[in-house]
Motif scaffolding. Sequence first.
Motif, PDB file in Angstrom:
ATOM      1  N   THR A   9       0.828  -1.198   0.000  1.00 12.57           N
ATOM      2  CA  THR A   9       0.000   0.000   0.000  1.00 12.57           C
ATOM      3  C   THR A   9       0.864   1.250   0.000  1.00 12.57           C
ATOM      4  OG1 THR A   9      -0.158  -0.208   2.413  1.00 12.57           O
ATOM      5  CG2 THR A   9      -1.987  -1.070   1.099  1.00 12.57           C
ATOM      6  N   VAL A 140       0.218  -4.814   3.732  1.00 15.29           N
ATOM      7  CA  VAL A 140      -0.340  -3.616   4.358  1.00 15.29           C
ATOM      8  C   VAL A 140       0.319  -3.368   5.708  1.00 15.29           C
ATOM      9  CG1 VAL A 140      -2.535  -4.088   3.209  1.00 15.29           C
ATOM     10  CG2 VAL A 140      -2.215  -4.809   5.584  1.00 15.29           C
ATOM     11  N   THR A 146      -4.175   2.491   7.692  1.00 17.81           N
ATOM     12  CA  THR A 146      -4.068   1.353   6.780  1.00 17.81           C
ATOM     13  C   THR A 146      -5.380   1.028   6.081  1.00 17.81           C
ATOM     14  OG1 THR A 146      -3.141  -0.870   6.554  1.00 17.81           O
ATOM     15  CG2 THR A 146      -4.590  -0.496   8.448  1.00 17.81           C
ATOM     16  N   THR A 150      -5.484   0.568   2.074  1.00 20.15           N
ATOM     17  CA  THR A 150      -5.851  -0.788   1.644  1.00 20.15           C
ATOM     18  C   THR A 150      -7.074  -0.754   0.737  1.00 20.15           C
ATOM     19  OG1 THR A 150      -4.938  -1.771   3.660  1.00 20.15           O
ATOM     20  CG2 THR A 150      -6.542  -3.078   2.439  1.00 20.15           C
TER      21      THR A 150
END
Length: 246
Positions: A9, A140, A146, A150
């Motif tokens: 990511t 991730v 996150t 994501t």
Amino acid sequence: MPVLVITGTGTEVGKTVATAAVAAAAVAAGRSVAVLKPAQTGVGPDERGDADEIARLAGDVTARELARYPEPLAPATAALRAGLAPVRPHEVAEAAAKLATEHDLVLVEGAGGLLVRFDADGGTLADAASLLGAPVLVVVTAGLGTLNTTELTARELRTRGLDLLGVVIGSWPAEPDLACRCNVTDLPETAGAPLLGALPEAAGALPPPAFRSLAPTWLAPRLDGTWNASAFTGREAPAPFTGGGA
């Protein structure tokens, strides 16, 4: 699944160590493995790159780079500034397909995130995955922020018709905070794909024999491991809030 594309990511999410863990688990399961790094940036001609680090940790794997550029920049910019030819998505796909004729599993590790540009035409790892028809594994972070990165990555994969195999947490802290403990239950819904593993922080600092022995315990059976997402989620989930309101 002869080819698996691994992206993150963003940068510094544990992608290289996660790729090494996937490779180590596959080797332990008796599969022959090749690792392809399309564009290595930020290293000199005689320095170890990500593919070399993966081989050091994972053991008996074939490691290959297509190009390397000295400055730690996006591949397209690094190639331009170095006066070197960029890597094109079709070159990545061709190299991975060739390795797949000689190995049971080929892991293609990208640079940074899914849409980091390889060349001035805007070619990306996503384009290479499309050419290969390969599933994508997304590495991730565990903490705050996150879920957004994501979901953005997962949406882009779906928009392109690519198969998101699942997500792996690249570094699970020894003392997870509230955000981490909540995120571990939210990530599968956010990604629309299963959580397929969680690597402990500093896993890459382990001696290679220990890394290879432990790698399958960090990954789900879909990645040749023994890690159980339900057990992990239940164990790490935060206790419900029981305080009263004012």
